[in-house]
Enzyme design. Structure first.
Site, short mmCIF file in Angstrom:
data_model
loop_
_atom_site.label_atom_id
_atom_site.label_comp_id
_atom_site.label_asym_id
_atom_site.label_seq_id
_atom_site.Cartn_x
_atom_site.Cartn_y
_atom_site.Cartn_z
N PRO A 137 0.82 -1.22 0.00
CG PRO A 137 -0.92 -1.61 1.53
CD PRO A 137 0.38 -2.20 1.02
CG HIS A 139 6.75 1.08 0.53
ND1 HIS A 139 7.48 2.23 0.74
CD2 HIS A 139 6.29 0.68 1.74
CE1 HIS A 139 7.47 2.51 2.04
NE2 HIS A 139 6.76 1.58 2.66
CB ALA A 246 7.16 -9.95 -15.86
CD GLU A 367 5.71 -6.88 -14.35
OE1 GLU A 367 6.94 -6.79 -14.25
OE2 GLU A 367 5.03 -7.81 -13.92
N GLY A 368 6.56 -1.41 -13.37
CA GLY A 368 7.29 -0.16 -13.55
C GLY A 368 6.47 0.78 -14.41
#
Ligand SMILES: Cc1cc2nc3c(=O)[nH]c(=O)nc-3n(C[C@H](O)[C@H](O)[C@H](O)COP(=O)(O)OP(=O)(O)OC[C@H]3O[C@@H](n4cnc5c(N)ncnc54)[C@H](O)[C@@H]3O)c2cc1C
Length: 387
Positions: A137, A139, A246, A367-368
């Site tokens: 939540p 980070h 991924a 994924e960024g």
């Protein structure tokens, strides 16, 4: 007229073996996904038995050796599979990505022989559904500040904390969870559904990836036997290497979504008549279509080259980051332009475009995020961290 979506003959670069895999997965998507995906997304439901269906065509952990139930294929094959699945829906590709790169990959790479033999075959067949717990939540982009804690307790450990925005959390049989130990080292922990103190509340009412279940992983003082820790890693290298695998798959996957949007928009533009001519005859619409096919072509070449480097074990995290960022952004722009070409019809479920567009809003974040990937390239080329 050249209506191909392989403008630079990437098929020639791929060759027979990969084209066969592509066609197998394309058929699977046509038969198993396309007939119901719009209805499922509209109703916020997953395709029933999806994971087992994906397992039956070798789409789960395709790069895992057959001794552990995988398909024993390489990363080019993995990319091609992801592309075809995401042409169906990003939720389908997300399910395969998480199971393959975020659950099977860490168990295969960092797990013990016993863990590999126990879990990988069940995950490859889709009998078990896996989840990957990194985001918390407080980070998201900064996972190394994670608060989830693993504290020694007798022969084992106690796990406390929570992860959020976790794909397949509500239906997972196991989760690979990243937690800090008392020395501040990041460990991979296998949590099983039956573990006392484990709950997975669902995040409802998403406008994106509606055919995929998302939720939290909550660890309320769960007892973890020591043989559930992944023994071969104790740093952020663990989760980051999963993300590399991924993100690589995503860079391929979104090309499938972009091609699906482009093909629908091109066909529509040729058939829809306004002011006495097909709208494809107007320069403004041709500009949109020409730019779309150009950007799709550039993304195809980028991902093919990345596949070659990945198979050679030479793809850097920065190259993968660039491909993920560029290709997802490309697909989102293609979806948005395609939606405009269809006018009002662009918003209805009979066409896949709005669904792809909404899905890609998640893909550009997970994924960024797009901006985090810009910072990764920025740091790589300047040597200065902009984080
Ligand atoms: C549908 C869905 C499925 C997901 N599945 C999973 C999963 O299975 N497992 C998992 O662990 N996670 C999962 N995620 C979580 C996802 O990885 C995070 O949402 C993502 O990492 C971003 O974190 P955040 O949402 O907390 O955004 P934040 O990190 O709070 O970022 C908010 C904004 O601030 C920007 N920002 C942050 N830091 C900086 C900086 N230093 N400089 C400039 N801008 C910055 C970001 O780019 C973004 O625009 C999923 C997310 C979604 C939406």
């Amino acid at each position: 007229m050249n209506s191909t979506v392989d403008y630079f003959k990437v098929e020639d670069l791929l060759g027979e073996e990969y084209l066969l895999i592509r066609d197998t997965i394309r058929d699977f998507v046509r038969v198993e996904i396309l007939p119901t995906i719009d209805q499922k997304a509209q109703h916020h439901e997953e395709i029933p038995g999806l994971m087992k269906k994906l397992g039956s065509v070798g789409a789960l952990g395709p790069f895992v050796p057959s001794a552990y139930g995988g398909a024993g294929l390489d990363y080019m094959a993995y990319g091609v599979i992801m592309q075809e699945l995401e042409a169906g829906d990003s939720a389908i590709r997300s399910a395969a990505s998480v199971q393959s790169s975020l659950v099977m990959y860490p168990i295969y790479t960092f797990g013990s022989e016993t863990q590999k033999n126990k879990y990988l075959p069940m995950l490859a067949s889709g009998d078990w559904v896996g989840a990957f717990g990194l985001t918390e939540p407080n980070h998201g982009s900064d996972p190394s500040s994670m608060e989830t804690r693993l504290v020694k307790d007798g022969e084992g450990y106690r796990l406390n904390g929570a992860k959020t925005w976790i794909t397949n959390a509500p239906i997972c049989d196991l989760a690979v969870v990243w937690a800090k130990d008392e020395d501040g080292k990041v460990n991979g922990v296998i949590v099983e559904r039956a573990d006392a103190g484990f709950s997975t509340p669902e995040i409802k009412d998403k406008w994106s990836l509606r055919a995929s279940r998302t939720g939290e992983l909550v660890f309320d003082n769960i007892y973890i036997p020591s043989d559930r820790l992944l023994p071969e890693v104790s740093s952020m290298r663990g989760p980051l290497s999963c993300l590399n695998s991924a993100r690589y798959g995503i860079s391929w996957g979104v090309i499938g979504a972009a091609i699906d949007c482009y093909q629908v928009a091109l066909q529509y533009a040729l058939e829809r008549t306004q002011f006495g001519k097909p709208i494809a005859a107007y320069q403004l619409q041709q500009k949109k279509l020409a730019e779309m096919v150009t950007e799709i072509t550039k993304a195809q070449l980028l991902s093919w080259r990345l596949g070659v480097l990945k198979n050679d074990n030479r793809a850097t995290p920065q190259q993968i980051s660039m491909a993920k960022r560029n290709n997802v952004n490309m697909a989102l722009q293609v979806a948005r332009e395609s939606r405009q070409i269809l006018g009002a019809m662009g918003i209805v479920g009979g066409y896949p475009i709005m669904r792809h567009m909404m899905n890609l809003e998640s893909v550009i974040t997970y994924e960024g995020t797009h901006d985090v990937h810009l910072l990764i390239t920025g740091q790589d080329i300047t040597g200065i961290s902009g984080f």
